[in-house]
Design a protein around this motif. Structure first.
Motif, short mmCIF file in Angstrom:
data_model
loop_
_atom_site.label_atom_id
_atom_site.label_comp_id
_atom_site.label_asym_id
_atom_site.label_seq_id
_atom_site.Cartn_x
_atom_site.Cartn_y
_atom_site.Cartn_z
N PRO A 1 44.50 41.83 -50.34
CA PRO A 1 43.53 42.63 -49.65
C PRO A 1 43.10 44.13 -50.26
N SER A 2 44.24 44.48 -51.29
CA SER A 2 43.75 46.07 -51.66
C SER A 2 43.17 45.97 -53.14
N LEU A 3 42.58 44.63 -53.44
CA LEU A 3 41.90 44.38 -54.63
C LEU A 3 40.59 45.32 -54.70
N ALA A 4 40.55 46.20 -55.56
CA ALA A 4 39.21 47.13 -55.54
C ALA A 4 39.26 48.13 -57.10
N VAL A 5 38.13 48.52 -57.36
CA VAL A 5 37.96 49.36 -58.43
C VAL A 5 38.92 50.59 -58.30
N ASP A 6 39.48 51.08 -58.92
CA ASP A 6 40.08 52.41 -59.10
C ASP A 6 39.18 53.51 -59.17
N ALA A 7 38.99 54.22 -58.01
CA ALA A 7 38.02 55.26 -58.10
C ALA A 7 38.47 56.49 -58.53
N ALA A 8 39.97 56.63 -58.79
CA ALA A 8 40.30 58.13 -59.26
C ALA A 8 40.23 58.06 -60.69
N SER A 9 40.00 56.94 -61.44
CA SER A 9 39.93 57.07 -62.73
C SER A 9 38.83 56.25 -63.44
N PRO A 10 37.53 56.78 -63.09
CA PRO A 10 36.44 55.98 -63.28
C PRO A 10 36.07 55.92 -64.65
N GLY A 11 36.58 56.72 -65.63
CA GLY A 11 36.34 56.40 -67.24
C GLY A 11 37.56 55.49 -67.76
N LEU A 12 38.31 54.94 -66.95
CA LEU A 12 39.13 54.16 -67.48
C LEU A 12 38.91 52.76 -67.30
N GLY A 13 37.98 52.49 -66.12
CA GLY A 13 37.87 51.14 -65.71
C GLY A 13 38.75 50.15 -65.24
N LEU A 14 39.72 50.72 -64.32
CA LEU A 14 40.81 50.17 -63.93
C LEU A 14 40.68 49.49 -62.79
N VAL A 15 41.19 48.00 -62.61
CA VAL A 15 40.90 47.52 -61.18
C VAL A 15 42.33 47.39 -60.46
N GLU A 16 42.40 47.98 -59.32
CA GLU A 16 43.64 47.82 -58.29
C GLU A 16 43.76 46.69 -57.65
N LEU A 17 45.11 46.16 -58.24
CA LEU A 17 45.30 44.77 -57.37
C LEU A 17 46.18 45.19 -56.36
N GLY A 18 46.96 46.12 -55.94
CA GLY A 18 47.81 46.41 -54.79
C GLY A 18 48.80 45.56 -54.76
N ARG A 19 49.48 45.76 -53.60
CA ARG A 19 50.95 44.99 -53.45
C ARG A 19 50.60 43.81 -52.50
N VAL A 20 51.65 42.88 -52.65
CA VAL A 20 51.40 41.44 -51.90
C VAL A 20 52.74 41.23 -51.37
N ARG A 21 52.78 40.36 -50.27
CA ARG A 21 54.07 39.89 -49.68
C ARG A 21 54.33 38.53 -50.90
N ALA A 22 55.82 38.52 -50.91
CA ALA A 22 56.48 37.62 -51.89
C ALA A 22 55.74 36.19 -51.84
N ASP A 23 55.37 35.79 -50.66
CA ASP A 23 54.78 34.46 -50.49
C ASP A 23 53.54 34.38 -51.43
N VAL A 24 52.48 35.57 -51.23
CA VAL A 24 51.42 35.63 -51.81
C VAL A 24 51.78 35.70 -53.42
N ALA A 25 52.53 36.38 -53.86
CA ALA A 25 52.87 36.51 -55.07
C ALA A 25 53.40 35.29 -55.74
#
Length: 81
Positions: free
Chosen positions: A31-55
């Motif tokens: 659900p939290s998968l998104a581009v990290d807007a806080a560091s646009p120059g780095l090109g980071l993708v935020e994966l976020g946290r997930v429940r253990a069953d999803v992991a």
């Protein structure tokens, strides 16, 4: 593995959408998968946290696609390398 120069050429929005599509194909939602807007120059993708069953489902999906000689496959088979 992506080397440093190659990482600068990858559009983080395209990478996030590609990952989202691949995860969707495997029946996995980050659900939290998104581009990290806080560091646009780095090109980071935020994966976020997930429940253990999803992991666990994510790990299983990756293991199914891993070649038999990879460390990931060895770990899933209980082999320590």
């Amino acid at each position: 593995m992506v080397t440093e120069p190659e990482s600068q050429n990858v559009d983080p929005f395209a990478a996030a959408e590609s990952l989202r599509a691949a995860l969707d194909h495997a029946g996995i939602v980050l659900p939290s998968l998104a581009v990290d807007a806080a560091s646009p120059g780095l090109g980071l993708v935020e994966l976020g946290r997930v429940r253990a069953d999803v992991a666990m489902r994510l790990a299983q999906a990756l293991q199914q696609r891993a070649p038999e000689s990879s460390p990931m496959h060895s770990a899933s088979c209980g082999v320590i390398s």
